[in-house]
Design an enzyme around this catalytic site. Structure first.
Site, mmCIF file in Angstrom:
data_model
loop_
_atom_site.group_PDB
_atom_site.id
_atom_site.type_symbol
_atom_site.label_atom_id
_atom_site.label_comp_id
_atom_site.label_asym_id
_atom_site.label_seq_id
_atom_site.Cartn_x
_atom_site.Cartn_y
_atom_site.Cartn_z
ATOM 1 N N GLY A 78 -18.909 -14.953 28.535
ATOM 2 C CA GLY A 78 -17.773 -14.246 29.097
ATOM 3 C C GLY A 78 -16.664 -15.221 29.469
ATOM 4 N N LEU A 79 -15.973 -14.916 30.554
ATOM 5 C CA LEU A 79 -14.853 -15.724 31.015
ATOM 6 C C LEU A 79 -13.822 -15.923 29.908
ATOM 7 C CD1 LEU A 79 -16.383 -18.510 33.272
ATOM 8 C CD2 LEU A 79 -15.187 -16.440 33.942
ATOM 9 N N CYS A 80 -13.552 -14.851 29.181
ATOM 10 C CA CYS A 80 -12.501 -14.976 28.169
ATOM 11 C C CYS A 80 -11.592 -13.752 28.234
ATOM 12 C CB CYS A 80 -13.096 -15.173 26.782
ATOM 13 S SG CYS A 80 -14.416 -14.042 26.380
ATOM 14 N N GLY A 81 -11.208 -13.381 29.442
ATOM 15 C CA GLY A 81 -10.261 -12.286 29.601
ATOM 16 C C GLY A 81 -10.858 -10.972 29.143
#
Lengths: 142, 285
Positions: free
Chosen positions: B88-91
């Site tokens: 994750g951590l990709c908007g």
């Protein structure tokens, strides 16, 4: 002397791109020697070695199947995998060959035989091409 | 005053976060560039194979009617190759791809089965109890063509055996560093591109057009899957890069605000202390 442009590409990269005098490739219907101005041709390639002649130089590449296309102005090789001889890591190829042979001799259940055999064939070709390089390169009779 | 100490602690926390997001941004930038290069390196191959396929399909005769991967048939089951990142951590990237696939599933009037690539999509689809035929995750940031072959193998086999009749790829298309768009593309049956007849070359086919076509088609599918995965990786990394840059910017803004607050609080406490002292001195005098 006339030359023709040769591109050898795989899905991952461009392996070779230059003007060459002659190409000798492992065609599906036998070894193919291609000179400039060859008639348009589309052929399958068998796993094997591909020889490129340019000036006085010769390059060997290990090819594991693919296609070769001759167009009026250029030759294009779409290879499944291709390596120039200097890129072949002999130790790794030996290792891969040993592993493939082991797998094949064990005949472990659930093993994809076709894949293991293909792996073995690939490593054998790499070794053969690398071998040729270690000896003094000479003109191969086809 | 306790207040200044609290603010100081908060500033340190935000600073630590911003260092992490900054590092993640830089890593993502690097990985994105690498993925883009790999995508570009494969471009000549994909252009060529598309063109040769078009040449073959344009041939008069029965060659193209013969190959199963070219034949469309009544659709009883659809397969979707759902390509998402592992992390994750990709908007909004993951959410967008998931939404795209779900809306595609809902549009179908026949059962849909999923071939999942990437952990994020898998988690999502599991949660919603979708039918999952196969899953591939942890391909890493630099998969080789070989790593992606099992994926193409499954769809080609299932298609040939009549288990599925239509296959879509859903993945994040890399448009630019700022824009990644979830796209859906049909990969089976193969629909060869039309080419202008002027570019048609009369080839000698060895061993024959049908044999060449038969060998070419699976590779075409493999190549498309591989490229979709590369694009998905480039998209993931650029989305992460942007998300992390935003995070770093917000953290820095927050640090500025907090520093201002801290200075004010510090000044205030000094002023009150001074007042206390002068007040006390005045009372004693």
């Amino acid at each position: 002397m006339a030359t023709t442009k040769l591109d050898i590409v795989t899905a991952e990269r461009v392996v070779f791109s230059d003007d060459v005098d002659e190409v000798i490739a492992p065609g599906a219907e036998g070894q193919l020697g291609l000179l400039p101005h060859h008639a348009p041709l589309m052929t399958m390639l068998l796993p094997g070695e591909l020889l490129v002649k340019k000036g006085g130089e010769e390059f060997y590449l290990a090819i594991s199947g693919g296609f070769l296309e001759v167009r009026p102005d250029r030759i294009i090789v779409l290879a499944d995998a291709a390596e120039r001889v200097e890129e072949i890591d002999i130790a790794r190829a030996e290792e891969a060959k040993r592993r493939a042979e082991e797998l094949l001799s064990e005949r472990a259940p659930g093993l994809d035989m076709a894949r293991a055999e293909a792996a073995l064939r690939r490593s054998l070709i790499r070794l053969r091409v690398a071998e040729r390089r270690r000896r003094k390169p000479r003109i191969q009779s086809t | 005053m306790a207040n200044t100490r609290l603010i100081r602690r908060r500033i340190r926390g935000v600073q630590a976060t911003s260092k992490i997001t900054r590092a993640m941004e830089m890593i993502a930038t690097l990985k994105m560039r690498r993925a883009q290069e790999r995508g570009l390196a494969g471009r000549p191959y994909s252009d060529k194979i598309t063109q040769v396929l078009a040449d073959l399909a344009a041939l008069p005769g029965e060659a193209k009617a013969l190959h199963p991967l070219l034949q469309s048939r009544p659709v009883a089951k659809v397969a979707v190759v759902h390509i998402t990142p592992d992390r994750g951590l990709c908007g909004g990237l993951n959410a967008n791809i998931n939404r795209k696939t779900v809306s595609l599933i809902l549009e179908q009037s026949v059962p849909v089965t999923l071939i999942n690539v990437g952990r994020k999509g898998l988690e999502f689809m599991r949660r919603y109890g979708r039918d999952i035929r196969a899953e591939f995750s942890r391909l890493g940031d630099r998969p080789s063509l070989l790593d992606t072959l099992p994926i193409s193998r499954i769809i080609i086999d299932d298609y040939t055996n009549g288990v599925i009749d239509l296959v879509y790829l859903v993945y994040a298309q890399f448009i630019s560093t700022m824009v990644q768009r979830p796209v859906m593309r049909q990969i089976l049956p193969v629909e060869p591109a039309e080419i202008p007849t002027a570019e048609n070359v009369d080839y000698i086919y060895e061993p024959g057009p049908a044999a060449v076509l038969g060998e070419l088609l699976p590779r075409f599918v493999e190549m498309q899957v591989y490229h979709a995965i590369l694009e998905s990786i480039a998209s993931e990394q650029s989305a992460r890069m942007v998300a992390m840059r935003n995070a770093t910017d917000s953290a820095n803004e927050l640090i500025e605000e907090l520093t201002l607050m801290y200075n004010k609080a510090r000044q205030e406490s000094i002023t009150t202390e001074l007042l206390d002292i002068t007040g006390g001195a005045a009372a004693l005098a």
